[in-house]
Design an enzyme around this catalytic site. Structure first.
Site, PDB file in Angstrom:
ATOM      1  N   ASP A 101     -13.498  -4.175  -2.095  1.00  7.29           N
ATOM      2  CA  ASP A 101     -13.374  -3.990  -0.655  1.00  7.29           C
ATOM      3  C   ASP A 101     -14.698  -4.381  -0.015  1.00  7.29           C
ATOM      4  O   ASP A 101     -15.691  -3.652  -0.114  1.00  7.29           O
ATOM      5  CB  ASP A 101     -13.018  -2.536  -0.328  1.00  7.29           C
ATOM      6  CG  ASP A 101     -11.658  -2.147  -0.890  1.00  7.29           C
ATOM      7  OD1 ASP A 101     -10.816  -3.040  -1.068  1.00  7.29           O
ATOM      8  OD2 ASP A 101     -11.441  -0.941  -1.137  1.00  7.29           O
ATOM      9  N   ASP A 115       0.858  -1.181   0.000  1.00  6.23           N
ATOM     10  CA  ASP A 115       0.000   0.000   0.000  1.00  6.23           C
ATOM     11  C   ASP A 115       0.896   1.233   0.000  1.00  6.23           C
ATOM     12  O   ASP A 115       1.787   1.361   0.853  1.00  6.23           O
ATOM     13  CB  ASP A 115      -0.893   0.027   1.241  1.00  6.23           C
ATOM     14  CG  ASP A 115      -1.975  -1.035   1.213  1.00  6.23           C
ATOM     15  OD1 ASP A 115      -2.282  -1.541   0.119  1.00  6.23           O
ATOM     16  OD2 ASP A 115      -2.512  -1.364   2.293  1.00  6.23           O
TER      17      ASP A 115
END
Length: 257
Positions: free
Chosen positions: A130, A11
């Site tokens: 997600d 990330d």
């Protein structure tokens, strides 16, 4: 049997690799290129880079580090972050990415999936989802703009419905990011992944919850996913990728060596 893949996830925020818990409270864990090189050397099958605030902040992933990564590693890698147009995707692929992943932009404009597939082929179009388990309704729901806690919002989609929709529109792979499990290292959500596996005809990548080598074994055997993505266990050197591959091979799982 196709070999299972191990995929470290990096990330990226403000040019650094970060990691949070349940998509919150991100801390810096290192620099992009050295971490990528380390994972490639340890035996990662591919890498995924998420510019986690790009979509929420209305920008696209920074191409400068994409080219530096491409120069340093010789394994496939995928990038995500604010990709909303054919030209943006083309630039990232030209800078060295092997695949591009879209998440929030696909929820805003689902036709983007089909247009990318028509232009570049299904094989390099990954959809990130997600997914959040809502205990009050006992259902799995898709969230958007999760890289920025202040911008995160609900969508109209239940996870299983969105999985079916993105396949119809031409995605080549799906990464299921299980938000409830993210960063807590309690194991992958086998139940949810199994439900998605039953309706998913493209490669499925599990994401969220890895904390021990046995968790990788379990998700491959029980949920029958094609790849397992993890972050904190690799960033913090809790698990070495080479040792993990040896463990999985000893457990009878087909793994790339």
């Amino acid at each position: 049997m196709l070999a299972k893949r191990l995929v470290p996830c990096l990330d990226v925020k403000d040019g650094k690799v970060v990691k949070g818990v349940q998509f919150r409270n991100h801390e810096i864990v290192g620099d992009i290129v050295p971490l990528a090189a380390r994972y490639a050397e340890e035996g990662a099958d591919e890498l995924v880079f998420y510019d986690i605030t790009a979509s929420a902040h209305e920008r696209v992933v920074d191409k400068s580090w994409v080219s530096r990564v491409a120069e340093q590693i010789d394994i496939p890698f995928c990038v995500a972050g604010g990709i909303k147009t054919i030209s943006q995707a083309r630039e990232l692929l030209a800078f060295g990415a092997d695949k591009i992943s879209i998440n929030s932009p696909a929820l805003t404009d689902p036709s983007l999936i089909s247009r990318l597939q028509d232009e570049f082929g299904r094989q390099c179009i990954v959809i990130g989802i997600d997914s959040f388990f809502d205990a009050s309704s006992n259902s799995y729901k898709v969230k958007q703009f999760t890289g920025d806690e202040a911008a995160t919002k609900d969508t109209q989609w239940f996870t299983q419905d969105w999985v079916e929709e993105v396949q119809k529109r031409g995605c080549g792979e799906i990464v299921l990011n299980v938000m409830n499990q993210d960063g807590v290292r309690g194991g992958y959500d086998i139940k949810q992944l199994s439900l998605v596996r039953a309706i998913c005809d493209v490669p499925l990548i599990a994401s969220g919850g890895a904390g021990a080598m046995a968790h990788f074994r379990d998700v491959f055997i029980e949920a029958k996913v094609d790849a397992a993505l993890a972050a904190s266990v690799f960033h913090k050197a809790i698990i070495n990728i080479g040792e993990l591959k040896a463990y999985l091979a000893a457990e009878g799982i087909a793994i790339r060596r």
